[in-house]
Design a protein around this motif. Structure first.
Motif, short mmCIF file in Angstrom:
data_model
loop_
_atom_site.label_atom_id
_atom_site.label_comp_id
_atom_site.label_asym_id
_atom_site.label_seq_id
_atom_site.Cartn_x
_atom_site.Cartn_y
_atom_site.Cartn_z
N VAL A 178 22.20 -18.15 11.00
CA VAL A 178 22.04 -18.70 9.65
C VAL A 178 23.23 -19.59 9.31
N ARG A 181 24.31 -21.18 3.69
CA ARG A 181 23.38 -20.89 2.59
C ARG A 181 22.35 -19.83 2.97
N GLU A 182 22.58 -19.15 4.11
CA GLU A 182 21.70 -18.08 4.60
C GLU A 182 20.35 -18.60 5.09
N LYS A 183 20.27 -19.91 5.34
CA LYS A 183 19.02 -20.47 5.86
C LYS A 183 18.96 -20.29 7.38
N LYS A 242 15.41 -19.16 3.40
CA LYS A 242 16.46 -18.17 3.67
C LYS A 242 15.89 -17.01 4.49
#
Length: 453
Positions: A178, A181-183, A242
């Motif tokens: 990830v 931005r936790e994507k 996310k």
């Protein structure tokens, strides 16, 4: 870890029972914890309640969590009631969030609230998140216990983290990459890490073409995706991209079993009553609506026969072939129903096209009808010496079987378009519809040709 065959399991069960009876904690733990969790659950559930109470004393909540996860849902319910509330809460804290959600799904809203309030806040929040998703979606069945890594970490750093974090993760064969931005930006397998240099960055060894599912994706679609790609787990992402969880293959196996049981219930018009543990009253209650509905359809069938009373009075022998015609139509339609429902479940209908399946089933029906027409016409001619009767029965079964395959295919397709389970087009329903159509065809032809009989 020891895996047992049936004979060994019985031997171990007796030994473990004796150890519980004697109160030998150390020997019990040595024997019991060496077993595979499935065998632990099988042996545990056969113990008397007094022996089970000793198991709760001899095992920590963390150790008993694996045993609890291996129990059937109805077994979990009464075992949980035997546990001390503090012990039960601690055990749930040590279980994977998706397994806790599965257990809670069988309890009342009041009981769920009380249990969540007794759990650690961090664990309870994960469970609440899963409960917030619609049932039977990827979000509702995913687990939160997985390992995420950064693209700028080195292989050595990730392996070091694995040694510490792996015991708490449900699977470590895939690690999900990830960004800040936790994507979700990539995936790296354990094999990739082991075969790479320790100084390599994750971004240099990861795969950027990640197959993922939305948290709102239906669980059957998730199962098809995992089967298609032979995944051990599939990442679940939010609408913003996310990474919110993963769905593991062991959960998919449970889902496939549940869906197969549900479809079997729909096919046989006994949905919710296929479990042998369901009482006679509950089974009758669930089956009764379908039976009553089909009984009314039977009245329509009787009315069709009544409309052709004069034809039957003129040629009583026509009645002898009614069961043959109805059975053949019902059986053929049910076969096409099974083909259509399976195609919809596996996604082959969407891939290959509706018209292709309809054309295939119509062709099958025409060939089956033609073969049966030749066979029955020959038999009627030999047995009754009436060529016209043989023609009426033969052409009726030809047309009936041809139409039955189309009815068995089209009805589940229409139901699927209505966003309902296509298995609702159950075998008894299709059979009754085809019975009515078959009788209409049979008596219409017989009435039209009555003067030649």
């Amino acid at each position: 870890m020891v895996k047992l065959n049936e004979q060994k399991r019985m031997t171990y069960a007796k030994q473990i029972y004796d150890l519980l009876k004697s109160g030998d904690v150390e020997q019990f733990r040595e024997w019991f914890l060496a077993l595979h969790p499935t065998d632990q659950a099988d042996i545990f559930i056969e113990l008397a309640i007094e022996a089970r109470q000793k198991v709760y004393q001899f095992l920590s909540p963390n150790e008993f969590a694996e045993v609890f996860e291996g129990l059937e849902k109805k077994e979990q319910m009464y075992v949980f009631k035997e546990l001390d509330p503090t012990y039960g809460s601690a055990m749930l804290n040590d279980m994977y969030a998706d397994d806790v959600v599965t257990f809670l799904s069988f309890l009342s809203e009041k009981e769920v609230t009380a249990i969540l309030d007794s759990m650690e806040e961090s664990e309870a929040s994960e469970v609440r998140e899963l409960l917030s998703y619609e049932p039977e979606t990827a979000g509702a069945i995913m687990t939160k216990e997985f390992i995420r890594v950064s693209a700028v970490e080195t292989v050595a750093e990730v392996i070091g983290r694995l040694r510490k974090e792996a015991p708490d993760a449900e699977t470590i064969y895939y690690l999900y990459v990830v960004d800040e931005r936790e994507k979700l930006v990539g995936v790296v397998s354990l094999r990739d890490l082991i075969t790479s240099e320790e100084t390599d960055l994750v971004q240099d060894v990861m795969s950027r073409e990640v197959v993922s599912v939305s948290a709102k994706t239906d669980q059957e679609d998730v199962a098809r995706l995992i089967k298609k790609y032979d995944f051990l787990a599939a990442p679940v992402i939010s609408s913003e991209g996310k990474l919110v969880g993963i769905v593991t293959v062991d959960d998919i196996i449970d889902i496939l079993e549940e869906e197969a049981t549900e479809d079997l219930g729909e096919f046989s018009a006994s949905k919710g009553a296929t479990d042998v543990d369901v009482s006679s009253f509950q089974a009758a209650k669930k089956r009764a609506p379908w039976i009553i509905l089909l009984m009314f359809f039977g009245l329509i069938t009787a009315e069709v026969i009544g409309q052709f009373e004069e034809t039957l009075e003129a040629i009583v022998l026509l009645a002898a072939f009614i069961p043959l015609l109805m059975d053949s139509a019902g059986n053929t339609g049910t076969q096409s129903l099974a083909v259509a429902v399976r195609g919809l479940a596996l996604g082959t209908v969407e891939r290959d096209g509706v018209w292709k399946m309809l054309k295939r089933e119509l062709g099958t029906g025409l060939m089956l009808g033609f073969i049966c027409m030749l066979v029955i016409a020959g038999i009627v001619t030999v047995m009754h010496g009436n060529m016209m009767l043989a023609f009426i029965v033969g052409i009726s079964i030809f047309l009936t079987l041809s139409i039955a395959t189309i009815v068995g295919t089209i009805v589940p397709l229409i139901i699927n378009k209505m966003k309902l389970d296509p298995a609702i087009a159950s075998g008894p329903f299709i059979t009754t519809v085809n019975d009515i159509l078959g009788l209409l065809i049979y008596f219409s032809i017989a009435t039209a040709l009555l003067e030649y009989l």
